[in-house]
Design an enzyme around this catalytic site. Structure first.
Site, PDB file in Angstrom:
ATOM      1  N   HIS A 172       0.778   0.748  35.362  1.00  0.00           N
ATOM      2  CA  HIS A 172       1.826   0.337  34.515  1.00  0.00           C
ATOM      3  C   HIS A 172       1.645  -1.389  34.229  1.00  0.00           C
ATOM      4  CE1 HIS A 172       4.307  -1.203  38.212  1.00  0.00           C
ATOM      5  NE2 HIS A 172       4.494  -2.277  37.491  1.00  0.00           N
ATOM      6  N   ASP A 208       0.627   6.586  39.260  1.00  0.00           N
ATOM      7  CA  ASP A 208       0.872   4.746  38.872  1.00  0.00           C
ATOM      8  C   ASP A 208      -0.357   4.205  39.715  1.00  0.00           C
ATOM      9  OD1 ASP A 208       1.635   2.745  37.360  1.00  0.00           O
ATOM     10  OD2 ASP A 208       3.332   2.373  38.993  1.00  0.00           O
ATOM     11  N   SER A 241       3.687  -6.324  41.597  1.00  0.00           N
ATOM     12  CA  SER A 241       3.426  -5.038  41.547  1.00  0.00           C
ATOM     13  C   SER A 241       1.746  -4.752  41.449  1.00  0.00           C
ATOM     14  CB  SER A 241       3.718  -4.512  40.094  1.00  0.00           C
ATOM     15  OG  SER A 241       5.031  -4.434  39.970  1.00  0.00           O
TER      16      SER A 241
END
Length: 404
Positions: free
Chosen positions: A134, A164, A243
């Site tokens: 993402h 992911d 992230s």
């Protein structure tokens, strides 16, 4: 007899002089003079008397129990030493990722540029970088900045929407400037174990935070129907920009990829989630080789960890597990007058205790063993059904691996 006036004047002067000298001596000595005291001689040009020297004071006692101050920094505690060692071992392997994209979704169809930021981990000296899908999904251009401030363009090698996870490759990055972070297995992690997150929160490069593993084997929905299983939950501070960065153990090895937080403010609230290292170790080789993950399907949507294995909580309708005869919970509907109550009887669900004869203990380990197979392979599941142990052959589904 009457004294002459001159003689009387001389006598008065002498008496005045004697009285004055006595008063001066009293003032100088500082105490009244007794009748037997020796007279203090009067000298011309009065000077202050010599005061006696004060008695020497003894030196204060030294408390031997109090350590004397020393020069230089204090020695590190064992906990501090671990944190410093982890950071020094891994920080040069953490990169800052900027994903540039353009869009025309506006009233005047004007091209607008935007960028997103995240973190990543260097996988090898060939320039492969691990991050979250993402972070870079939909980007027109990807830029990776190393610890020394040098930036390089990168391309997306492959991504796994289910996990992911994405792998990038830097273009023309010198191998001598790349410091790979080793990948660890996440099967033996324990709740309470110390963990460390390094990333770029709010653009602050290679920032480290520390915490513990709060829970294991969480399910994390990331987008729509996508759910990542076996998630690691920690209380390490993770914020926007973290992230894709590494979650490390006390040896500085990657045990997870920081991916999300639970927060109402969008900032760290003490609940963060990481993709388990076991999943990363399984999918990265395929992403590098094929650009995608070709995973077999067992047809089990959800399990509960119980003392002797994994209890089936939900089967995929028509999937391989259901076709093989595995049993999930029984849904019972009971009528109470005009009302109908639905009850789930989990006692009848099979408990998977072994895969191909090897004991099954965690969901992450079970998924790892399944994904090590190929679509179309047949495995044997040993399940506890009531008081019996039953061996069930199961043919794995999924697309065939045709890119060997």
């Amino acid at each position: 007899m009457r004294l002459p006036d001159g003689f009387r004047s001389l006598t008065g002067c002498l008496l005045s002089a004697l009285l004055a000298s006595g008063a001066t001596a009293w003032l100088i000595d500082g105490r009244p003079q007794s009748a037997s005291a020796e007279p203090v001689p009067v000298q011309s040009g009065l000077s202050a008397p010599q005061l006696p020297a004060p008695d020497p004071q003894p030196a204060p006692a030294v408390d031997a129990s109090v350590p004397a101050p020393t020069a230089g920094p204090a020695p590190l505690t064992p906990e501090e030493a671990v944190r410093v060692r982890v950071y020094e071992a891994a920080n040069r392997g953490v990169v800052n990722i900027t994903a540039h994209s353009t869009s025309r979704e506006n009233l005047f169809r004007v091209e607008l540029e935007s960028e997103g930021r995240g973190s990543g981990s260097i996988l090898d000296r060939r320039g492969h970088v691990l991050t979250n899908l993402h972070v870079v999904e939909g980007a027109d251009r990807i830029e990776v900045r190393l610890f020394d401030g040098e930036s390089y363009d990168a391309v997306l090698v492959g991504g796994d929407p289910v996990g992911d996870v994405a792998v990038l490759k830097m273009i023309d990055a010198p191998s001598e400037d790349l410091y790979p972070i080793p990948l660890a297995d996440s099967r033996d992690l324990r709740v309470g174990q110390s963990v460390f997150a390094i990333g770029n929160p709010f653009g602050l490069e290679r920032t480290m935070s520390a915490g513990i593993i709060s829970s294991l084997n969480r399910d994390l929905p990331i987008r729509g129907a996508r759910t990542v299983r076996g998630i690691i939950q920690t209380d390490a501070a993770v914020n926007p920009g973290n992230s894709g960065g590494p979650l490390l153990d006390g040896r500085g090895a990657l045990i997870g990829v920081n991916t999300a937080i639970a927060s109402t403010s969008g900032q760290s609230a003490g609940v963060s989630f990481a993709i388990p290292g076991g999943l990363v170790r399984r999918v990265v080789p395929q992403l590098i080789r094929y650009g995608r993950v070709i995973r077999p399907e067992v047809g089990i949507a959800q399990v509960f960890e119980v003392p002797d294995g994994l209890q089936i909580a939900k089967l995929v309708p028509g999937g391989p597990a259901e076709r093989a005869g595995l049993r999930g919970p029984l849904i019972v509907q009971e009528r109470l007058g005009p009302m109908v109550r639905t009850r789930i009887d989990r006692s009848v669900a099979d408990v998977i205790v072994a895969l191909d004869g090897n004991p099954v203990r965690t969901a992450d380990a079970f998924l790892g063993d399944i994904e090590a197979k190929r679509p179309g392979d047949t495995v044997t599941l040993t399940v506890r059904r009531g008081e019996e142990l039953v061996r069930v052959p199961l043919r794995l589904g999924g697309e065939p691996r045709d890119a060997e």
